[in-house]
Design an enzyme around this catalytic site. Structure first.
Site, PDB file in Angstrom:
ATOM      1  N   SER A 253       0.833  -1.189   0.000  1.00 37.01           N
ATOM      2  CA  SER A 253       0.000   0.000   0.000  1.00 37.01           C
ATOM      3  C   SER A 253       0.871   1.243   0.000  1.00 37.01           C
ATOM      4  O   SER A 253       2.091   1.164   0.046  1.00 37.01           O
ATOM      5  CB  SER A 253      -0.913  -0.001   1.223  1.00 37.01           C
ATOM      6  OG  SER A 253      -0.141   0.220   2.385  1.00 37.01           O
ATOM      7  N   LYS A 254       0.203   2.392  -0.026  1.00 41.08           N
ATOM      8  CA  LYS A 254       0.927   3.668  -0.141  1.00 41.08           C
ATOM      9  C   LYS A 254       2.009   3.824   0.905  1.00 41.08           C
ATOM     10  O   LYS A 254       3.039   4.426   0.663  1.00 41.08           O
ATOM     11  CB  LYS A 254      -0.036   4.864  -0.021  1.00 41.08           C
ATOM     12  CG  LYS A 254      -1.253   4.810  -0.898  1.00 41.08           C
ATOM     13  CD  LYS A 254      -2.461   4.315  -0.113  1.00 41.08           C
ATOM     14  CE  LYS A 254      -3.112   3.142  -0.832  1.00 41.08           C
ATOM     15  NZ  LYS A 254      -3.662   2.089   0.009  1.00 41.08           N
ATOM     16  N   ARG A 255       1.730   3.307   2.091  1.00 39.23           N
ATOM     17  CA  ARG A 255       2.714   3.532   3.141  1.00 39.23           C
ATOM     18  C   ARG A 255       4.027   2.793   2.898  1.00 39.23           C
ATOM     19  O   ARG A 255       5.005   3.004   3.597  1.00 39.23           O
ATOM     20  CB  ARG A 255       2.125   3.173   4.510  1.00 39.23           C
ATOM     21  CG  ARG A 255       1.856   1.728   4.703  1.00 39.23           C
ATOM     22  CD  ARG A 255       0.980   1.473   5.924  1.00 39.23           C
ATOM     23  NE  ARG A 255       0.448   0.140   5.891  1.00 39.23           N
ATOM     24  CZ  ARG A 255       1.138  -0.942   6.239  1.00 39.23           C
ATOM     25  NH1 ARG A 255       2.376  -0.827   6.660  1.00 39.23           N
ATOM     26  NH2 ARG A 255       0.600  -2.136   6.155  1.00 39.23           N
ATOM     27  N   GLY A 257       5.540   3.251   0.110  1.00 37.99           N
ATOM     28  CA  GLY A 257       6.211   4.049  -0.904  1.00 37.99           C
ATOM     29  C   GLY A 257       5.387   4.123  -2.170  1.00 37.99           C
ATOM     30  O   GLY A 257       4.174   4.008  -2.116  1.00 37.99           O
TER      31      GLY A 257
END
Length: 494
Positions: A253-255, A257
RNA sequence: GCCCCCAUCGUCUAGUGGCCUAGGACACCGCCCUUUCACGGCGAAGGCAGGGGUUCAAAUCCCCUUGGGGGUACCA
């Protein structure tokens, strides 16, 4: 094999995620290999979350990767429309058919009732499933609720006998006990179909032969298979590909990167590398090959060789592969790919002159084996396009301030200034002479020149850098370095 | 909780009962090339989650445990 029709069906609620891109790639490769049809379908039944910007972003991402679709948005096709939001009459028709044939029923339960029901079930350590209370409503009771103005959803009458078998192309035979299922919603209060319903209608009507999708859909499959059955549709072949995880093994996921294809483009990844890397996530060919051209992928890809276990996204390997592809590009293509990054850094105009282009290409030739991502260009090429922003402190201290350096720079500057030409063959004799003059190794000469000219101790060969800068600029920088040396020297005296 | 899936170096993987003393790639470390940095070349280190079976023989087949992932919505 009958004609292959596969599809990629993203929901436009965000960017094209690498997971989605990999699913699209596998479908695309499968279609191209079998001379089949690759359909792009937009699953936008969630009105609240779907946006047109997202659709544009997804199409852009697909184009960037070179995943062209044969039917879908902007393209049309004889199985359209390709936006679910434009297929509502179809869903309604089949929803009506289900109800008419006794495969579905109206449910008047409110979300509060439903939540209470689930809560109760959890408390009793039972499965939080819909208990089917509205299934038992009499015609009169239904009529009464309708008269009260109560809204309803349509629920599927799940068959709880036996089990549903899924013969997955990747996982083999998977069996689900039908008692695990419940009477799920097929049509929402607002008349929109739910995912599990729309996907079946669309795949059936679009005559999709192989459903290749993420493993997160495997639990939905038995429900869908029941709908296929109720409607008399042919069940397609299924292939559930493994998830992509972050370094901490949780779903990517976005976290973790960058996850969107556009983001990777901005970070200087080139499509060939991204496609190659994505193909390697969950698929492997043999014990020796890791670099595959697109045509090789089309040729060699197979569902049988898709692995069953989830894959951790390894940014380092992607970067390495990107470097491989950058090095492999011919200068003209590299120039085209890299130009936007020069423009963004302020090193070039959008439409450079022939002279500018020549310079950029010369710079790229020097940088080609030294960068792994195109977005390293501003940093790596800065001294080619302007004064040295900042001299590396360590370089100044360890190289420039060394005993005798000023004399060397003085000598080289003088010789270079007198040179008629400024190409490698013109420069070589100067440095050869300098070695004799100072009775030292080449490095003793080159490092001070390098620091003077680039501000750092690491750069391409001086025989490449100097000609690009030109005689005047090169000499100017050597002189400036001399100044720096004498200034520092004086500063130390006081 | 329940259901489903998965399990080989840190990571991606090859391996489909004997060819395995487990192969490759990235990363890491060392050496070489070299005007520096890269590139390139060579080399080292590093793994079959654990336990039971089956078999003459198991990384490979079966079972259990453990671990990870997914699902369990009027999201897709």
């Amino acid at each position: 094999m009958d004609s292959v029709r596969v599809r990629f069906a993203p929901s436009p609620t965000g960017h094209l995620h690498v997971g989605g891109a990999r699913t699209a790639l596998f479908n695309w490769l499968f279609a191209r290999q079998h001379q089949g049809t690759f359909v792009l379908r937009i699953e936008d039944t969630d009105l609240a979350r779907s946006t047109t910007e997202s659709v544009d972003g997804i199409l852009e991402g697909m184009r960037f990767l070179g995943l062209d679709w044969d039917e879908g948005p902007e393209k049309g096709g004889s199985y359209g429309p390709y936006f679910q939001s434009q297929r509502l009459t179809l869903y309604r028709r089949y929803a009506d058919q289900l109800r008419r044939d006794g495969w579905a029923y109206e449910c008047f339960c409110t979300s509060e009732e439903l939540e209470a029901m689930r809560e109760e079930a959890r408390k009793n350590k039972e499965d939080p499933k819909y208990d089917g209370r509205c299934r038992r409503l009499t015609a009169a009771e239904r009529e009464e609720r309708r008269d009260q103005g109560r809204t309803s959803v349509l629920r599927f009458k799940t068959n709880y006998d036996g089990s549903t078998i899924l013969d997955d192309a990747i996982r083999g035979r998977v069996s689900f006990d039908n008692r695990q299922l419940d009477d799920f919603v097929v049509q929402k209060t607002n008349g929109m179909p739910t995912y599990n319903f729309a996907v079946v209608i669309d795949d059936a009507l679009m005559e999709i032969s192989h459903v290749i999708r993420g493993e997160d859909h495997i639990s939905n499959t038995p429900k869908q298979i029941q709908i296929y059955g109720a409607l008399g549709f042919t069940v397609p072949d299924f292939a559930h590909i493994p998830m992509i995880l972050g370094p901490d093994k949780s779903r990517l996921s976005k976290r973790h990167g960058a996850t969107s294809v556009t983001q990777f483009r901005e970070e200087g990844y080139i499509p060939e590398a991204l496609v190659n890397y994505l193909a390697l996530l969950g698929w492997g060919y043999d014990d020796s090959q890791t670099v595959f051209s697109v045509s090789e992928l089309i040729d060699k890809f197979s569902l049988e060789r898709v692995s069953k276990n989830p894959a951790v996204f390894d940014l380092q390997k992607l970067e390495w592969l990107n470097g491989v592809y950058i090095r492999d590009l011919d200068l003209e293509t590299l120039y085209e790919r890299a130009l936007p990054f020069f423009v963004k850094a302020g090193f070039a105009e959008r439409r450079p002159s022939q002279e500018e282009k020549k310079k950029i290409q010369a710079v790229l030739a020097s940088l080609q084996s030294r960068i792994r991502r195109l977005d390293e260009i501003p940093q790596a090429a800065s001294y080619f396009f302007g004064d040295i922003a900042e001299y590396d402190a360590k370089a100044v201290r360890k190289v420039l301030l060394k005993e005798g350096t000023a004399e060397i720079l003085e000598y080289v500057a003088g010789e270079l200034a007198a040179l008629p030409g400024f190409e490698e063959e013109d420069l070589k004799p100067v440095f050869a002479q300098a070695m004799e003059e100072f009775d030292c190794k080449l490095g003793k000469i080159m490092q001070p020149v390098r620091v003077a000219v680039t501000g750092t101790t690491s750069s391409p060969s001086m025989y490449e850098v100097l000609p690009v800068l030109g005689r005047d600029e090169a000499v100017r920088r050597l002189r400036k370095a001399q100044q720096i040396i004498s200034q520092r020297w004086e500063a130390e005296q006081t």
